[in-house]
Each structure stands twice: as structure tokens, then as C-alpha cells.
Design a protein around this motif. Structure first.
Motif, PDB file in Angstrom:
ATOM      1  N   ALA B 252      23.872  18.253 -33.509  1.00  0.00           N
ATOM      2  CA  ALA B 252      25.045  17.520 -33.988  1.00  0.00           C
ATOM      3  C   ALA B 252      25.373  16.324 -33.107  1.00  0.00           C
ATOM      4  N   PRO B 254      24.597  12.750 -31.560  1.00  0.00           N
ATOM      5  CA  PRO B 254      23.730  11.610 -31.813  1.00  0.00           C
ATOM      6  C   PRO B 254      22.836  11.326 -30.602  1.00  0.00           C
ATOM      7  N   ARG B 258      18.454   7.712 -32.743  1.00  0.00           N
ATOM      8  CA  ARG B 258      19.312   7.170 -33.802  1.00  0.00           C
ATOM      9  C   ARG B 258      19.130   7.880 -35.134  1.00  0.00           C
TER      10      ARG B 258
ATOM     11  N   ARG C 153      38.358  15.474 -43.450  1.00  0.00           N
ATOM     12  CA  ARG C 153      37.604  15.308 -44.684  1.00  0.00           C
ATOM     13  C   ARG C 153      38.545  15.095 -45.862  1.00  0.00           C
ATOM     14  N   ASP C 177      35.403  18.253 -32.840  1.00  0.00           N
ATOM     15  CA  ASP C 177      34.234  18.808 -32.180  1.00  0.00           C
ATOM     16  C   ASP C 177      32.971  18.192 -32.762  1.00  0.00           C
ATOM     17  N   VAL C 178      31.891  18.246 -31.972  1.00  0.00           N
ATOM     18  CA  VAL C 178      30.680  17.558 -32.433  1.00  0.00           C
ATOM     19  C   VAL C 178      30.153  18.072 -33.755  1.00  0.00           C
ATOM     20  N   SER C 179      30.225  19.386 -33.997  1.00  0.00           N
ATOM     21  CA  SER C 179      29.650  19.862 -35.258  1.00  0.00           C
ATOM     22  C   SER C 179      30.483  19.393 -36.442  1.00  0.00           C
ATOM     23  N   GLN C 181      32.241  16.640 -36.421  1.00  0.00           N
ATOM     24  CA  GLN C 181      31.969  15.209 -36.464  1.00  0.00           C
ATOM     25  C   GLN C 181      30.694  14.930 -37.260  1.00  0.00           C
ATOM     26  N   ALA C 182      29.661  15.711 -36.967  1.00  0.00           N
ATOM     27  CA  ALA C 182      28.395  15.512 -37.650  1.00  0.00           C
ATOM     28  C   ALA C 182      28.526  15.792 -39.139  1.00  0.00           C
ATOM     29  N   MET C 183      29.351  16.793 -39.495  1.00  0.00           N
ATOM     30  CA  MET C 183      29.566  17.084 -40.910  1.00  0.00           C
ATOM     31  C   MET C 183      30.170  15.865 -41.607  1.00  0.00           C
ATOM     32  N   LEU C 185      30.011  12.744 -40.785  1.00  0.00           N
ATOM     33  CA  LEU C 185      29.019  11.679 -40.905  1.00  0.00           C
ATOM     34  C   LEU C 185      28.071  11.959 -42.065  1.00  0.00           C
ATOM     35  N   GLN C 186      27.678  13.220 -42.172  1.00  0.00           N
ATOM     36  CA  GLN C 186      26.772  13.572 -43.275  1.00  0.00           C
ATOM     37  C   GLN C 186      27.388  13.250 -44.623  1.00  0.00           C
ATOM     38  N   TYR C 187      28.669  13.632 -44.792  1.00  0.00           N
ATOM     39  CA  TYR C 187      29.312  13.367 -46.071  1.00  0.00           C
ATOM     40  C   TYR C 187      29.481  11.888 -46.320  1.00  0.00           C
ATOM     41  N   TYR C 189      27.560   9.621 -45.238  1.00  0.00           N
ATOM     42  CA  TYR C 189      26.223   9.125 -45.513  1.00  0.00           C
ATOM     43  C   TYR C 189      25.851   9.379 -46.976  1.00  0.00           C
ATOM     44  N   LEU C 208      26.874   7.155 -31.638  1.00  0.00           N
ATOM     45  CA  LEU C 208      27.267   7.610 -32.967  1.00  0.00           C
ATOM     46  C   LEU C 208      27.121   6.490 -33.983  1.00  0.00           C
ATOM     47  N   THR C 211      23.695   5.533 -35.250  1.00  0.00           N
ATOM     48  CA  THR C 211      22.976   6.403 -36.174  1.00  0.00           C
ATOM     49  C   THR C 211      23.153   6.005 -37.621  1.00  0.00           C
ATOM     50  N   PHE C 212      24.250   5.350 -37.980  1.00  0.00           N
ATOM     51  CA  PHE C 212      24.393   5.082 -39.410  1.00  0.00           C
ATOM     52  C   PHE C 212      25.023   3.746 -39.773  1.00  0.00           C
TER      53      PHE C 212
END
Lengths: 284, 316, 253
Positions: B252, B254, B258, C153, C177-179, C181-183, C185-187, C189, C208, C211-212
Motif C-alpha cells: 500500500a 507508494p 511509481r 470515500r 492509514d496507508v491501506s 489511502q491506497a484504497m 487511490l485505487q478508486y 484510478y 504518492l 504514482t498516478f
């Protein structure tokens, strides 16, 4: 498991329940007080305005629970009837100054700028005057009577609500959600009514319940000075004032209404305080 | 030397009321070592540090296990005894940089007060010497500033310097860099690493930021819902994460490549420390019926690398 | 001539206070953003990156410069004029929902005032909520009853429910939290792929953004010091400050 859970209620939770119970009891007492003052005519044992030259300054007895005054009027009935004047006049005044103060405060706090400057300087001036002296002056100019007494106190009493509402509105204005609501394209009136007002009404109401006691004292004080309710009408402050001349001969004529003032102020103060505590504990 | 530890946490269980918030956590800190405990919010990592500092104020208590500082059991010390060892033996850098100093009193007054409270003399020259060694700006006048005139990062560095002056052997840092900007964060952790090298400090560092851990820690523990799920040498844990949760956590973040980070749905169970079996089950893709009942234990899978579960190891 | 960019920020400046107390927060900001592009804005606290979003969304007036939407100037307009184009998502999203309203009620406000009809309001809300990977019944909760990641979200779902041309994200993951946060970003994306969403993404986290984002702008003391693709910024930084920031990024390996 459930037994274990009830045992492990945190201290805060316990305190909260205690407070809830306390507030409930006090609410009941306040309700009884209001009920008594509403039903006063039914509970009265005598006509509170009927003078009786044969029963002047009589001590408390089975016929006259609180004795009679210098005109032979039944003090018990007068205290009951006075409750209606005192309590309802107080509540009316609190509600009116609450509404006026809140509206002004919210507008000042939300918009800021020159509107705020002008209105807040006015409240500053009013707050810097001794409240009772100003009330005496106003009542003196406008003459006696309950309505004028209420106006006299109301001139300054809205300021404390305005101050509080203003500071809350200023705080809420800066919260992110106001910005997100603005991004939905809502107008200011919608934001004030739907998003600012509901979020400050709670603490404003708490403040209002705390003010009931003080307001009641102010009204009684003005009446005592002869600037409030005009004598034949029954009101606690003016009853104390009338009875004062005969304090040595008929102390009950002073004690009964004085005690009534004291007890009801105390009840409202306790009530306000516990509502305040409950609101605080709920907020955390 | 190897069996000499400065801080030993043995099988520690902390409860709040009747609820466990930390269950069976054990690890040891050698002199001169930096141990990082990482995990997401609510995993119990802050409580862990408070169990060394004293839990009384939190209303929590240690029900099992022990905390041993330099051979002395400090699990059940009273408030007064604990105050004696705080500062002189255990230094503490809090998360809230603004909270550690009174905003409107000069640093030297506050330094002096703290030192005197521990029966230590406050010597101005020593402090200035330390500032110079740590490359603080404006060292000579620094002590006559008041905290509000300083940035959050500088304030945090002043808090660390104050802790250094008291000469503890063990330093506890609770999210000490997480409210700082990235550039000051880097300064602060480099400073901590420098102090470790020069003074032989041990540091117990709590963070949610594995990047920070990666840069200063010798050993890393990963906590999840009140349990330690993985513990070991920092490079072993970060380069070859074994526990499914650790692998999720690392995915999770980054990275340099990248690539889009991969998230993890759900959140840790609030009562996770109470569970008998694995508490990662609801979010774990390898979870099976058996996992729910298997007793938790931390096993040394690779020398210097302990894990409570090795399911799906090596998979991406 | 090619089509005008979706958003153009020309020489925008912002200052607070007057006379001696005048304090410039933003100076000479120039940004163009095309449809479907994601621009990351990176800077440390106090660099003015949040103020920039407030200016673009008209929550605050600009002190100088011009703003254009599809080639048409909108400087000096009010939020209600631009809310069909932009929606802002804030860092502390629990505070970005009225605490006295359920999430659904808050979303209704958005729809009521934006869309022509509110016929399918509930349907639209639920579609959006499930697109963000949340159970639809969560919409009937109050913001404090959700976890940080869930509220965030929901905030994104609220921003998108009126289908604006662009969303402005203000540090939307930094409190998470990072997990979680990553969720998010996924959505985001996914949404980009499905809808070609245009975004401005303000953050302090370079790794961060890299990455996108399609482009990244580095801000310092109210100015943009460098702007470029992630490759340019991360691999060949030009400005000293960019190098400093890049040096402070802590990777796990």
C-alpha cells in the motif's frame, strides 16, 4: 458476556447515566412547578385579591396556610397566583431575548465585517452599563407594569445570547463543511438556517436554561423596587416589597414569596446546570 | 553482550477496563539499538509506549507480562518512583510538538525547570555545545527564543535536545515526526540516528510510516489489532515480508517504481486483541476455518525474523 | 486552433491584509489543465497549495490574475456559479459533512441544488456510493459513525454525484492509514479510467503523486518552482527545492 459488559461500563458511561437520571428528576420538578403555576386558580384556597379586615396579618394556620397580609389577603393563594406571573414572565422574556439575540449573533458571526462591527459595538455599550440600573431607568421613563419591566430587562438581556451565538457562528463558519455546502451552490440563508443554526442551537439552549434563574431574579428585583408589576396584582417581588413594612409583625408575608423565589430560582439553576453537564458529556 | 538487553518487554498484556488492548507482545531492545514498532491507527502501538512510561493516567493496566528496564522490573512502579526514572533513564519525545513546551516562556527557563525537577544542573554552555553538534541554526541565541517563534520541526528538535541533556539511556519517540513536513522529518530522524551513534542510545520508535522506520531502525515490529504479527531485523522484514498483513501494508506504500499502491479493504477489528485465533482473518485472502482457532504464537522462521503466520509467503 | 484547456489559471495572486500587514500567499501562479488530466500539486505546509484550490473554486476571491474555464473567464464569480464545474474534497472529510445530517441527506443537498431533477436522486447516490466500494446502507449513517477511510470515500462520492467537470482534492489521504489511502487511490484510478475524470491533487507526498498524476507541480512559498511529468520531476529534477524534497522522500526499500 453481557454481564461482563455491564460491569465494565466506563466511568464516563456511569457518570452519564447518573447525569441523565438527575436531569430527568429535575425536569420532572420543573414540570411540576410549571403545572402548579398553570393550575394556580384551581389550587387557590381563597380569592387572592379579596381583602378581609377581620383577618389582617394572621399567622399561618389551617385556614390560611401562609397566613394573611396587612389587608387580610391570603398569602398562599397570592404566592400561587404570583407563580404564574413570575415564571411565565421569565420564560417569555428568556424566549424573546433568546430569539433576538441568536438571530443577531448568528448574522454577526457568519458575515463579520461592518455589520458585525456595528452590532457588537452596540452590545458592548449595553454590556458596559449596569443591567439593573439601566432597567430602572427604562422602567422609570416608561412607567410601571409588567410589560414595561420586561422591556426594561430585555433591552440588555439579549446581548449575552448574541455574544454566544456570534462566537459559535464564527467557529462554525470556518469548519470545512460550510465550504463544502457552499460548493453545492446553496445561498447564505439556506446555509445559516440548515447548517449553522442546527449546530449551535444545542449549546444556546443550554445557556438559556442557565439564564432562567437570573432573569427571574431581575424581574422580582424590579417589582420589589416598585417598577415592575403594579401592587394589587400578585407577583413575588412586589409581595416582598409590600410585606417589608410589616416584617416584624407579619414576617410570613415576606418569607413566603421570598422562599418561593429562592426555591424556583434554585430549581431552574440546578436544571440548567445539569442540562449543561449532560450536553458537555454528550459532546465529548 | 548479546544477552544483555536494555529494555525487555515480556508477554505484555494491557487491558482497559476488561478489554484487552495489547495481547502477548514481547520484544527486546539492546543497548545502542533502534527498534521501530509500526502499525496503523488503533493497533496499540501508542499504548505499548505508554506501558513503559506509565499507564495510570490512561486508566489502563498491565495484567500480564513484564517490562524490564536495565535489569529492573518496572512493571508495577508507583507514580512517584516512575517519575524518578522518567527523564534521567527514559527520555520521551511526544508527537505533538507544540504540546511539549509552554508556548510563551523562553526555552532556557523551561530547560532549567525540567533539569532541576530531576535534580540535574542546567549548564548553558553544555546546551549550546549540544546545539552546535546537532547543527542547529543560531545556536547562541536559541535558548532565549520562545517556542511560538519556532517552526514545529525546530520545536521537536529542541525537545530532543532537552531529552539528550538529561542523559537517558533509552529514548521513547511516539510518532515524533508525523506532524512535521517531509524536510524537517528527515532532519529529525537523522538527528536521532546521529545521537544513537554518538551516545549509544537505544531508541524505541513508534510510527505509522514504514519509510521512516526503514531509514533509522535496526529492528522492526509490525503490530495489528493489539498483537505483534511480525518482528525482526529491519531489512529482513522490509525486503522479505512474510505475514500477509505486512505484505499488504508494504504494497500500500507508494514505492520508487511509481506503481499504483494496492489497498486493503476493511479495517482492523476494534476488539482484535480479545480474539483467541488470528485477528487478521476477516481481511486475509488466505484465511480458512482453521485460522480462526489456531493459537497465536510468534515463531522464528528465519534467524532474526519472527512471524505469527507465513501463509502465502513469497507471493506478490 | 486547438480546443481551449479545461482550466487555465493565469498570473493568479493572493494576499491577505492591507498596507504594512499585507502578506502575499500566492504569487504569479500559472497552470493549464486539459480535460482528463491529473495534476499533482506538491508543497510543504504553508506554501499556499490549499489557498490555490480555494481560489480556483471561488471560495475565496483572487487578489490578482484571471481564471478561465474552457477558455471563458470566470474570475470573481461565486461558488454557486462554478459548483457545476468543480467540486472540492477536503482533508478532514468528517468535518466536511454537516454533523447533524446523514451522509445521504448531505448528498441530497448537492443534488437538489445542482441537477435539474431529483427524480433519481437516491439511485444516483447509491450508484456513486457503490462505485466507491461502499455498502449503500452506509449512506444512512452520520459521518462520525464511519471510519476515516469510509468518510473520505463518501466525500469523494458526494463530490462526484453531481458529475462535475473536475474535482479538486485537498490532501485527501494524509489523515488516513496507508491501506485506506491506497484504497482511495485505487478508486480514483478506476474513476479516471471509466469517466476520464480531471483532477487537481494537492498533497505533500511526492511518491504518492508520482504514482498516478500526469503532471506534478512543486510549490514553495506561494510560487510554482517546477512543473513537469513524474519522470521529469522524480528522475531529473531541475530546481534545488525539488531536489531537496525528493531527497526527503523515505522509501521502504
Amino acid at each position: 458476556m453481557s454481564k461482563k459488559e455491564t460491569k465494565t461500563l466506563s466511568r464516563r458511561e456511569l457518570k452519564k447515566r447518573q447525569l441523565q437520571r438527575k436531569t430527568l428528576i429535575l425536569t420532572a420538578i420543573v414540570a411540576v412547578l410549571l403545572l402548579i403555576s398553570l393550575c394556580a386558580p384551581m389550587l387557590m384556597t381563597h380569592d387572592p385579591y379579596a381583602t378581609d379586615p377581620l383577618a389582617m396579618k394572621q399567622a399561618p394556620s389551617a385556614a390560611h396556610f401562609f397566613g394573611t397580609d396587612y389587608l387580610g389577603r391570603d398569602v398562599f393563594s397570592r404566592v400561587l397566583l404570583g407563580a404564574r406571573t413570575s415564571i411565565f414572565a421569565t420564560l417569555l422574556l428568556v424566549v424573546i431575548s433568546f430569539v433576538i439575540g441568536s438571530v443577531i449573533g448568528i448574522i454577526c458571526g457568519y458575515y463579520g465585517g461592518w455589520v458585525d462591527n456595528i452590532l457588537m459595538r452596540i452590545t458592548d455599550i449595553l454590556l458596559s452599563l449596569p443591567q439593573l440600573v439601566l432597567a430602572i431607568a427604562v422602567a422609570g421613563i416608561m412607567g410601571g407594569g409588567l410589560r414595561n419591566a420586561l422591556i426594561a430587562i430585555g433591552v440588555t438581556s439579549w446581548t449575552s445570547y448574541a455574544r454566544l451565538a456570534r462566537s459559535h457562528a464564527m467557529r462554525i463558519r470556518r469548519l470545512p463543511y460550510i465550504n463544502s455546502v457552499r460548493m453545492t451552490g446553496c445561498g447564505d440563508i439556506h446555509i445559516l438556517w440548515k447548517h449553522v443554526f442546527p449546530n449551535l442551537i444545542g449549546s444556546m439552549l443550554v445557556n438559556a436554561t442557565l439564564e432562567i434563574g437570573t432573569t427571574m431574579l431581575s424581574i422580582a428585583g424590579l417589582s420589589f423596587l416598585g417598577l415592575g408589576v403594579v401592587p394589587p396584582e400578585a407577583e413575588w417581588g412586589s409581595m416582598v416589597s409590600e410585606g417589608r413594612a410589616y416584617l416584624q409583625l407579619a414576617p410570613w408575608t415576606v418569607f413566603a414569596p421570598a422562599l418561593a423565589i429562592m426555591i424556583s430560582v434554585m430549581i431552574f439553576n440546578y436544571f440548567g446546570e445539569s442540562v449543561c453537564d449532560l450536553a458537555n458529556i454528550n459532546e465529548v | 553482550m548479546d544477552d544483555k538487553y536494555l529494555l525487555e518487554i515480556n508477554n505484555l498484556t494491557v487491558t482497559y477496563g476488561q478489554f484487552k488492548i495489547i495481547t502477548e507482545v514481547s520484544f527486546k531492545v539492546r543497548p545502542g539499538e533502534i527498534v521501530c514498532i509500526a502499525g496503523e491507527s488503533g493497533c496499540g502501538k501508542s499504548t505499548l509506549i505508554k506501558s513503559v512510561l506509565g499507564l495510570k493516567q490512561l486508566g489502563a493496566q498491565i495484567t500480564e507480562g513484564s517490562v524490564i528496564l536495565d535489569g529492573r522490573d518496572i512493571t508495577r512502579l508507583g507514580v512517584e518512583e516512575r517519575r524518578q526514572i522518567l527523564g534521567t533513564q527514559i527520555g520521551y519525545v511526544p508527537q505533538n510538538t507544540r504540546g511539549s513546551f509552554n508556548n510563551i516562556r523562553k526555552y532556557d527557563v523551561q530547560y532549567k525547570e525540567t533539569m532541576n525537577a530531576h535534580n540535574l544542573p542546567f549548564i548553558r554552555e553544555d546546551a549550546i555545545k549540544l546545539f552546535k553538534r546537532l547543527n542547529f541554526p543560531d545556536t547562541e541565541r536559541l535558548l532565549s527564543y520562545e517556542p511560538w517563534e519556532m517552526s514545529g520541526g525546530m520545536n521537536q528538535r529542541m525537545a530532543i535536545a532537552l531529552a539528550v541533556l538529561q542523559g537517558p539511556k533509552l529514548m521513547l519517540a511516539d510518532e515524533a515526526t508525523s506532524v512535521l513536513d517531509v524536510t524537517s522529518q528527515k532532519e529529525v530522524i537523522e538527528e536521532l540516528a546521529q545521537l544513537r551513534d554518538e551516545l549509544g542510545w537505544s531508541i524505541l520508535f513508534i510510527t505509522h510510516n514504514l519509510g521512516v522506520a526503514s531509514h533509522i531502525a535496526d529492528r522492526l515490529g509490525v503490530m495489528y489489532a493489539g498483537r505483534m504479527v511480525e518482528y525482526g531485523d529491519i531489512r529482513k522484514v522490509l525486503d522479505d515480508p512474510i505475514h500477509p498483513y505486512t505484505r499488504n501494508l508494504l504494497a500500500a506504500i507508494p514505492g520508487k517504481d511509481r506503481k499504483m499502491p494496492v489497498g486493503l479493504e476493511g479495517r482492523p477489528p476494534l476488539d482484535g486483541a480479545e480474539w483467541e485465533g488470528c485477528n487478521f482473518v476477516p481481511r486475509c485472502k488466505y484465511a480458512c476455518e482453521e485460522c480462526k482457532h489456531k493459537k497465536y504464537s510468534l515463531n522464528e522462521i528465519v534467524p532474526g525474523h519472527w512471524v505469527s503466520c507465513a501463509e502465502g509467503r513469497g507471493e506478490k | 486552433m486547438s480546443e481551449a484547456p479545461l482550466l487555465e489559471v493565469r498570473n493568479v495572486a493572493k494576499a491577505y491584509g492591507r498596507g504594512k500587514r499585507r502578506h502575499e500567499v500566492l504569487k504569479n501562479i500559472n497552470i493549464t489543465l486539459n480535460e482528463g488530466e491529473v495534476l499533482g500539486i506538491i508543497g510543504e505546509s504553508g506554501c499556499g497549495k490549499s489557498v490555490l484550490l480555494n481560489l480556483i473554486s471561488c471560495l475565496e476571491p483572487v487578489s490578482g490574475g484571471q481564471l478561465f474555464f474552457k477558455g471563458q473567464e470566470y474570475t470573481g464569480k461565486k461558488p454557486k456559479d462554478v459548483c457545476r464545474w468543480f467540486q472540492v474534497i477536503f482533508q478532514d472529510s468528517e468535518a466536511a459533512f454537516d454533523p447533524k445530517m446523514t451522509i445521504r441527506e448531505s448528498m441530497h443537498e448537492n443534488l437538489k441544488l445542482l441537477a435539474e431533477g431529483t427524480k433519481n436522486a437516491n439511485q444516483r447516490i447509491e450508484d456513486m456510493v457503490s462505485m466507491m466500494g461502499l455498502a449503500t446502507e452506509l449512506a444512512d449513517r452520520y459521518p462520525r459513525q464511519l471510519s476515516g477511510g469510509q468518510v473520505q470515500r463518501m466525500a469523494i462520492a458526494r463530490g462526484l454525484v453531481t458529475e462535475p467537470n473536475m474535482i479538486l482534492c485537498d490532501e485527501i489521504t494524509s489523515a488516513l492509514d496507508v491501506s485506506a489511502q491506497a484504497m482511495i487511490l485505487q478508486y480514483l484510478y478506476e474513476l479516471r479510467k471509466k469517466r476520464g475524470l480531471t483532477m487537481m491533487f494537492v498533497s505533500h507526498d511526492m511518491a504518492l503523486c508520482a504514482t498516478f498524476c500526469d503532471r506534478m507541480a512543486i510549490m514553495k512559498d506561494g510560487e510554482i518552482v517546477e512543473i513537469g511529468t513524474p519522470e521529469q520531476i522524480m528522475d531529473h529534477p531541475q530546481h534545488e527545492y525539488t531536489k531537496l524534497l525528493l531527497d526527503a522522500v523515505l522509501y521502504t526499500r
